[in-house]
Design a protein around this motif. Structure first.
Motif, PDB file in Angstrom:
ATOM      1  N   ARG A   1       0.832  -1.209   0.000  1.00  0.00           N
ATOM      2  CA  ARG A   1       0.000   0.000   0.000  1.00  0.00           C
ATOM      3  C   ARG A   1       0.866   1.258   0.000  1.00  0.00           C
ATOM      4  O   ARG A   1       0.612   2.202  -0.741  1.00  0.00           O
ATOM      5  CB  ARG A   1      -0.918   0.000   1.231  1.00  0.00           C
ATOM      6  CG  ARG A   1      -1.859   1.201   1.297  1.00  0.00           C
ATOM      7  CD  ARG A   1      -2.642   1.248   2.599  1.00  0.00           C
ATOM      8  NE  ARG A   1      -1.808   1.228   3.793  1.00  0.00           N
ATOM      9  CZ  ARG A   1      -1.125   2.278   4.253  1.00  0.00           C
ATOM     10  NH1 ARG A   1      -1.143   3.423   3.604  1.00  0.00           N
ATOM     11  NH2 ARG A   1      -0.390   2.175   5.356  1.00  0.00           N
ATOM     12  N   ARG A   2       1.931   1.240   0.790  1.00  0.00           N
ATOM     13  CA  ARG A   2       2.826   2.405   0.845  1.00  0.00           C
ATOM     14  C   ARG A   2       3.542   2.616  -0.496  1.00  0.00           C
ATOM     15  O   ARG A   2       3.729   3.749  -0.937  1.00  0.00           O
ATOM     16  CB  ARG A   2       3.843   2.250   1.968  1.00  0.00           C
ATOM     17  CG  ARG A   2       3.253   2.400   3.343  1.00  0.00           C
ATOM     18  CD  ARG A   2       4.302   2.125   4.420  1.00  0.00           C
ATOM     19  NE  ARG A   2       3.742   2.165   5.731  1.00  0.00           N
ATOM     20  CZ  ARG A   2       3.752   3.251   6.521  1.00  0.00           C
ATOM     21  NH1 ARG A   2       4.298   4.360   6.087  1.00  0.00           N
ATOM     22  NH2 ARG A   2       3.220   3.198   7.716  1.00  0.00           N
ATOM     23  N   ALA A   3       3.936   1.532  -1.116  1.00  0.00           N
ATOM     24  CA  ALA A   3       4.588   1.637  -2.422  1.00  0.00           C
ATOM     25  C   ALA A   3       3.618   2.188  -3.458  1.00  0.00           C
ATOM     26  O   ALA A   3       3.953   3.102  -4.222  1.00  0.00           O
ATOM     27  CB  ALA A   3       5.128   0.272  -2.856  1.00  0.00           C
ATOM     28  N   ALA A   4       2.408   1.663  -3.472  1.00  0.00           N
ATOM     29  CA  ALA A   4       1.413   2.103  -4.452  1.00  0.00           C
ATOM     30  C   ALA A   4       1.038   3.573  -4.258  1.00  0.00           C
ATOM     31  O   ALA A   4       0.739   4.280  -5.227  1.00  0.00           O
ATOM     32  CB  ALA A   4       0.173   1.224  -4.368  1.00  0.00           C
ATOM     33  N   ALA A   5       1.078   4.038  -3.016  1.00  0.00           N
ATOM     34  CA  ALA A   5       0.679   5.414  -2.711  1.00  0.00           C
ATOM     35  C   ALA A   5       1.589   6.461  -3.331  1.00  0.00           C
ATOM     36  O   ALA A   5       1.164   7.594  -3.560  1.00  0.00           O
ATOM     37  CB  ALA A   5       0.604   5.609  -1.201  1.00  0.00           C
ATOM     38  N   VAL A   6       2.829   6.108  -3.613  1.00  0.00           N
ATOM     39  CA  VAL A   6       3.752   7.102  -4.169  1.00  0.00           C
ATOM     40  C   VAL A   6       3.969   6.940  -5.673  1.00  0.00           C
ATOM     41  O   VAL A   6       4.764   7.674  -6.259  1.00  0.00           O
ATOM     42  CB  VAL A   6       5.119   7.097  -3.444  1.00  0.00           C
ATOM     43  CG1 VAL A   6       4.948   7.449  -1.982  1.00  0.00           C
ATOM     44  CG2 VAL A   6       5.842   5.788  -3.625  1.00  0.00           C
ATOM     45  N   LEU A   7       3.252   6.006  -6.281  1.00  0.00           N
ATOM     46  CA  LEU A   7       3.397   5.851  -7.733  1.00  0.00           C
ATOM     47  C   LEU A   7       2.931   7.120  -8.442  1.00  0.00           C
ATOM     48  O   LEU A   7       1.833   7.615  -8.171  1.00  0.00           O
ATOM     49  CB  LEU A   7       2.552   4.668  -8.239  1.00  0.00           C
ATOM     50  CG  LEU A   7       3.021   3.278  -7.870  1.00  0.00           C
ATOM     51  CD1 LEU A   7       1.987   2.250  -8.312  1.00  0.00           C
ATOM     52  CD2 LEU A   7       4.370   2.975  -8.488  1.00  0.00           C
ATOM     53  N   PRO A   8       3.745   7.637  -9.351  1.00  0.00           N
ATOM     54  CA  PRO A   8       3.301   8.810 -10.102  1.00  0.00           C
ATOM     55  C   PRO A   8       2.266   8.404 -11.148  1.00  0.00           C
ATOM     56  O   PRO A   8       2.185   7.237 -11.533  1.00  0.00           O
ATOM     57  CB  PRO A   8       4.592   9.314 -10.765  1.00  0.00           C
ATOM     58  CG  PRO A   8       5.459   8.109 -10.873  1.00  0.00           C
ATOM     59  CD  PRO A   8       5.109   7.224  -9.707  1.00  0.00           C
ATOM     60  N   SER A   9       1.489   9.357 -11.597  1.00  0.00           N
ATOM     61  CA  SER A   9       0.533   9.063 -12.662  1.00  0.00           C
ATOM     62  C   SER A   9       1.301   8.821 -13.961  1.00  0.00           C
ATOM     63  O   SER A   9       2.436   9.283 -14.131  1.00  0.00           O
ATOM     64  CB  SER A   9      -0.470  10.200 -12.826  1.00  0.00           C
ATOM     65  OG  SER A   9       0.204  11.398 -13.121  1.00  0.00           O
TER      66      SER A   9
END
Length: 97
Positions: free
Chosen positions: A68-76
């Motif tokens: 979840r933490r990794a996915a939260a910082v994915l750029p568009s």
């Protein structure tokens, strides 16, 4: 130096699990089909696959939190952006964590 000091330095030098997931996701994107336009489905599948492998043997709650933490910082994804170009941006973000 004590063993505790050595262990603490080692722990602080190691990237966090979310950082490892992001770095491995970028690497996977660069190696699979780097010049194809990236889609959200491809990005999500890659992230999920990498997270599954890297969190094997980790308690489920820890694995879910790291993912979840990794996915939260994915750029568009920019329109028409290739997997390789996205991976480079992702690595830049990951280094800043």
């Amino acid at each position: 130096m004590t063993d505790l000091d050595t262990e603490l330095r080692h722990l602080l030098a190691d990237p966090s699990l979310p950082q490892q997931i992001l770095t491995a996701t970028a690497s996977s994107l660069q190696s699979e089909d780097p010049f194809a336009p990236l889609t959200l489905d491809t990005l999500n599948a890659t992230l999920d696959g990498v997270a599954y492998v890297l969190t094997d043997g980790v308690p489920v709650v820890v694995a879910m939190d790291a993912t979840r933490r990794a996915a939260a910082v994915l750029p568009s994804i920019h329109p028409g952006e290739t997997a390789d170009a996205y991976a480079l941006r992702l690595l830049t973000i990951t280094r800043g964590l």
